[in-house]
Design a protein around this motif. Structure first.
Motif, PDB file in Angstrom:
ATOM      1  N   ILE A 182      -4.882   7.287   2.610  1.00  0.00           N
ATOM      2  CA  ILE A 182      -5.296   7.020   1.054  1.00  0.00           C
ATOM      3  C   ILE A 182      -5.420   5.716   1.109  1.00  0.00           C
ATOM      4  CG2 ILE A 182      -4.321   7.121  -1.059  1.00  0.00           C
ATOM      5  CD1 ILE A 182      -3.140   9.857  -0.166  1.00  0.00           C
ATOM      6  N   VAL A 183      -4.736   4.549   1.667  1.00  0.00           N
ATOM      7  CA  VAL A 183      -4.672   3.158   1.374  1.00  0.00           C
ATOM      8  C   VAL A 183      -6.270   2.657   1.958  1.00  0.00           C
ATOM      9  CG1 VAL A 183      -3.898   1.198   2.319  1.00  0.00           C
ATOM     10  CG2 VAL A 183      -2.315   2.887   1.830  1.00  0.00           C
ATOM     11  N   PRO A 184      -6.979   2.948   2.948  1.00  0.00           N
ATOM     12  CA  PRO A 184      -8.114   2.757   3.125  1.00  0.00           C
ATOM     13  C   PRO A 184      -9.125   3.206   1.914  1.00  0.00           C
ATOM     14  CG  PRO A 184      -7.398   3.293   5.211  1.00  0.00           C
ATOM     15  CD  PRO A 184      -6.359   3.704   4.209  1.00  0.00           C
ATOM     16  N   ALA A 185      -8.713   4.213   1.774  1.00  0.00           N
ATOM     17  CA  ALA A 185      -9.761   4.786   0.681  1.00  0.00           C
ATOM     18  C   ALA A 185      -9.617   4.049  -0.855  1.00  0.00           C
ATOM     19  CB  ALA A 185      -9.448   6.425   0.410  1.00  0.00           C
ATOM     20  N   LEU A 186      -8.409   3.705  -0.914  1.00  0.00           N
ATOM     21  CA  LEU A 186      -8.240   2.868  -2.115  1.00  0.00           C
ATOM     22  C   LEU A 186      -8.755   1.625  -2.094  1.00  0.00           C
ATOM     23  CD1 LEU A 186      -4.366   3.911  -2.908  1.00  0.00           C
ATOM     24  CD2 LEU A 186      -6.581   4.172  -4.304  1.00  0.00           C
ATOM     25  N   TRP A 187      -9.001   0.985  -0.932  1.00  0.00           N
ATOM     26  CA  TRP A 187      -9.720  -0.207  -0.734  1.00  0.00           C
ATOM     27  C   TRP A 187     -11.167  -0.183  -1.043  1.00  0.00           C
ATOM     28  CZ3 TRP A 187      -9.170  -4.696   2.874  1.00  0.00           C
ATOM     29  CH2 TRP A 187      -7.898  -5.351   3.164  1.00  0.00           C
ATOM     30  N   ILE A 188     -11.869   1.034  -0.647  1.00  0.00           N
ATOM     31  CA  ILE A 188     -13.096   1.198  -1.001  1.00  0.00           C
ATOM     32  C   ILE A 188     -13.429   1.686  -2.452  1.00  0.00           C
ATOM     33  CG2 ILE A 188     -14.901   2.920  -0.616  1.00  0.00           C
ATOM     34  CD1 ILE A 188     -13.926   3.589   2.213  1.00  0.00           C
ATOM     35  N   VAL A 189     -12.366   2.209  -3.092  1.00  0.00           N
ATOM     36  CA  VAL A 189     -12.296   2.307  -4.531  1.00  0.00           C
ATOM     37  C   VAL A 189     -12.273   0.995  -5.382  1.00  0.00           C
ATOM     38  CG1 VAL A 189     -11.289   3.306  -6.538  1.00  0.00           C
ATOM     39  CG2 VAL A 189     -11.531   4.757  -4.572  1.00  0.00           C
ATOM     40  N   GLY A 190     -11.333   0.362  -4.842  1.00  0.00           N
ATOM     41  CA  GLY A 190     -11.357  -1.118  -5.436  1.00  0.00           C
ATOM     42  C   GLY A 190     -12.712  -1.751  -5.282  1.00  0.00           C
ATOM     43  N   TYR A 191     -13.121  -1.941  -3.996  1.00  0.00           N
ATOM     44  CA  TYR A 191     -14.379  -2.721  -3.993  1.00  0.00           C
ATOM     45  C   TYR A 191     -15.535  -2.073  -4.692  1.00  0.00           C
ATOM     46  CZ  TYR A 191     -18.268  -4.535  -1.182  1.00  0.00           C
ATOM     47  OH  TYR A 191     -19.550  -5.217  -0.890  1.00  0.00           O
ATOM     48  N   ALA A 192     -15.774  -0.709  -4.762  1.00  0.00           N
ATOM     49  CA  ALA A 192     -16.795  -0.323  -5.648  1.00  0.00           C
ATOM     50  C   ALA A 192     -16.541  -0.557  -6.920  1.00  0.00           C
ATOM     51  CB  ALA A 192     -16.843   1.202  -5.339  1.00  0.00           C
ATOM     52  N   CYS A 193     -15.168  -0.600  -7.495  1.00  0.00           N
ATOM     53  CA  CYS A 193     -14.993  -1.023  -8.972  1.00  0.00           C
ATOM     54  C   CYS A 193     -15.551  -2.349  -8.937  1.00  0.00           C
ATOM     55  CB  CYS A 193     -13.504  -0.691  -9.253  1.00  0.00           C
ATOM     56  SG  CYS A 193     -13.148   1.145  -9.601  1.00  0.00           S
ATOM     57  N   LYS A 194     -14.947  -3.472  -8.166  1.00  0.00           N
ATOM     58  CA  LYS A 194     -15.276  -4.690  -8.212  1.00  0.00           C
ATOM     59  C   LYS A 194     -16.765  -4.772  -8.365  1.00  0.00           C
ATOM     60  CE  LYS A 194     -13.802  -9.137  -8.025  1.00  0.00           C
ATOM     61  NZ  LYS A 194     -13.109  -9.582  -9.061  1.00  0.00           N
ATOM     62  N   ARG A 195     -17.575  -4.195  -7.668  1.00  0.00           N
ATOM     63  CA  ARG A 195     -19.056  -4.594  -7.615  1.00  0.00           C
ATOM     64  C   ARG A 195     -19.839  -3.826  -8.743  1.00  0.00           C
ATOM     65  NH1 ARG A 195     -19.415  -8.705  -4.955  1.00  0.00           N
ATOM     66  NH2 ARG A 195     -18.399  -8.640  -2.795  1.00  0.00           N
ATOM     67  N   THR A 196     -18.985  -2.985  -9.588  1.00  0.00           N
ATOM     68  CA  THR A 196     -19.786  -2.173 -10.746  1.00  0.00           C
ATOM     69  C   THR A 196     -19.372  -3.316 -12.035  1.00  0.00           C
ATOM     70  OG1 THR A 196     -19.064  -0.234  -9.888  1.00  0.00           O
ATOM     71  CG2 THR A 196     -19.524  -0.244 -12.263  1.00  0.00           C
ATOM     72  N   PRO A 197     -20.663  -3.709 -12.470  1.00  0.00           N
ATOM     73  CA  PRO A 197     -20.593  -4.766 -13.260  1.00  0.00           C
ATOM     74  C   PRO A 197     -19.960  -4.226 -14.561  1.00  0.00           C
ATOM     75  CG  PRO A 197     -22.801  -3.855 -13.252  1.00  0.00           C
ATOM     76  CD  PRO A 197     -22.068  -3.033 -12.145  1.00  0.00           C
ATOM     77  N   TYR A 198     -19.592  -3.147 -15.231  1.00  0.00           N
ATOM     78  CA  TYR A 198     -19.350  -2.807 -16.431  1.00  0.00           C
ATOM     79  C   TYR A 198     -17.803  -2.322 -16.420  1.00  0.00           C
ATOM     80  CZ  TYR A 198     -20.294   2.190 -14.847  1.00  0.00           C
ATOM     81  OH  TYR A 198     -20.467   3.002 -14.048  1.00  0.00           O
ATOM     82  N   ILE A 199     -17.028  -2.514 -15.202  1.00  0.00           N
ATOM     83  CA  ILE A 199     -15.614  -2.243 -15.231  1.00  0.00           C
ATOM     84  C   ILE A 199     -14.876  -3.572 -14.984  1.00  0.00           C
ATOM     85  CG2 ILE A 199     -13.646  -1.472 -13.737  1.00  0.00           C
ATOM     86  CD1 ILE A 199     -15.728   0.617 -12.833  1.00  0.00           C
ATOM     87  N   PRO A 200     -14.244  -3.921 -16.163  1.00  0.00           N
ATOM     88  CA  PRO A 200     -13.589  -5.522 -16.094  1.00  0.00           C
ATOM     89  C   PRO A 200     -12.555  -5.601 -14.918  1.00  0.00           C
ATOM     90  CG  PRO A 200     -12.859  -4.063 -18.056  1.00  0.00           C
ATOM     91  CD  PRO A 200     -13.883  -3.445 -17.251  1.00  0.00           C
ATOM     92  N   ASP A 201     -12.321  -6.775 -14.262  1.00  0.00           N
ATOM     93  CA  ASP A 201     -11.216  -6.881 -13.406  1.00  0.00           C
ATOM     94  C   ASP A 201      -9.775  -6.147 -13.646  1.00  0.00           C
ATOM     95  OD1 ASP A 201     -12.977  -7.902 -11.902  1.00  0.00           O
ATOM     96  OD2 ASP A 201     -12.600 -10.156 -12.138  1.00  0.00           O
ATOM     97  N   TRP A 202      -9.330  -6.600 -14.983  1.00  0.00           N
ATOM     98  CA  TRP A 202      -8.085  -5.770 -15.234  1.00  0.00           C
ATOM     99  C   TRP A 202      -7.905  -4.583 -14.922  1.00  0.00           C
ATOM    100  CZ3 TRP A 202      -7.431  -2.615 -19.194  1.00  0.00           C
ATOM    101  CH2 TRP A 202      -8.516  -2.318 -20.187  1.00  0.00           C
ATOM    102  N   LEU A 203      -9.161  -3.721 -15.227  1.00  0.00           N
ATOM    103  CA  LEU A 203      -8.959  -2.123 -15.346  1.00  0.00           C
ATOM    104  C   LEU A 203      -9.096  -1.755 -13.806  1.00  0.00           C
ATOM    105  CD1 LEU A 203      -9.216   0.172 -16.857  1.00  0.00           C
ATOM    106  CD2 LEU A 203     -11.919  -0.045 -17.046  1.00  0.00           C
ATOM    107  N   ILE A 204      -9.692  -2.455 -12.794  1.00  0.00           N
ATOM    108  CA  ILE A 204      -9.760  -1.903 -11.565  1.00  0.00           C
ATOM    109  C   ILE A 204      -8.313  -1.674 -10.761  1.00  0.00           C
ATOM    110  CG2 ILE A 204      -9.934  -2.551  -9.132  1.00  0.00           C
ATOM    111  CD1 ILE A 204     -12.320  -4.700 -10.413  1.00  0.00           C
ATOM    112  N   VAL A 205      -7.008  -2.077 -11.077  1.00  0.00           N
ATOM    113  CA  VAL A 205      -5.962  -1.639 -10.492  1.00  0.00           C
ATOM    114  C   VAL A 205      -5.367  -0.354 -11.342  1.00  0.00           C
ATOM    115  CG1 VAL A 205      -3.521  -2.280 -11.335  1.00  0.00           C
ATOM    116  CG2 VAL A 205      -4.591  -3.503  -9.749  1.00  0.00           C
ATOM    117  N   TRP A 206      -5.860  -0.183 -12.542  1.00  0.00           N
ATOM    118  CA  TRP A 206      -5.370   1.105 -13.439  1.00  0.00           C
ATOM    119  C   TRP A 206      -6.251   2.225 -12.940  1.00  0.00           C
ATOM    120  CZ3 TRP A 206      -1.297   1.237 -15.641  1.00  0.00           C
ATOM    121  CH2 TRP A 206      -0.683  -0.106 -15.962  1.00  0.00           C
ATOM    122  N   VAL A 207      -7.709   1.872 -12.462  1.00  0.00           N
ATOM    123  CA  VAL A 207      -8.677   3.101 -11.871  1.00  0.00           C
ATOM    124  C   VAL A 207      -7.947   3.360 -10.473  1.00  0.00           C
ATOM    125  CG1 VAL A 207     -10.744   3.442 -10.999  1.00  0.00           C
ATOM    126  CG2 VAL A 207     -10.601   2.216 -13.008  1.00  0.00           C
TER     127      VAL A 207
END
Length: 88
Positions: free
Chosen positions: A16-41
């Protein structure tokens, strides 16, 4: 340090940890998701993933939270160690 992490989290949750890295990376590259929201996602994804795979119980939810913590911690360790010159 690795042995302490292994004692906290079940062996089945390691992927699950590497999958979460991928989710975080995808959220970081998505322009409409603010940085503070990535951890909550990532927190929501981690809890839902662990509970849906291992049953909807308190232990699975806590292990999902621990997996998110390990994912964020390990990302920051990599970032702070090898990416010192980059601002983000």
């Amino acid at each position: 340090m690795l042995q302490e992490l292994q004692s906290v989290m079940l062996e089945d949750f390691y992927y699950i940890v590497p999958a979460l890295w991928i989710v975080g990376y995808a959220c970081k590259r998505t322009p409409y998701i603010p940085d503070w929201l990535i951890v909550w996602v990532m927190l929501g994804f981690g809890i839902v993933a662990s509970c849906s795979i291992f049953g909807w119980n308190f232990r699975a939810a806590i292990d999902g939270v621990v997996a998110v913590g390990i994912s964020v911690l390990s990302h920051q360790m990599v970032k702070q160690t090898w990416c010192k010159d980059e601002s983000k």
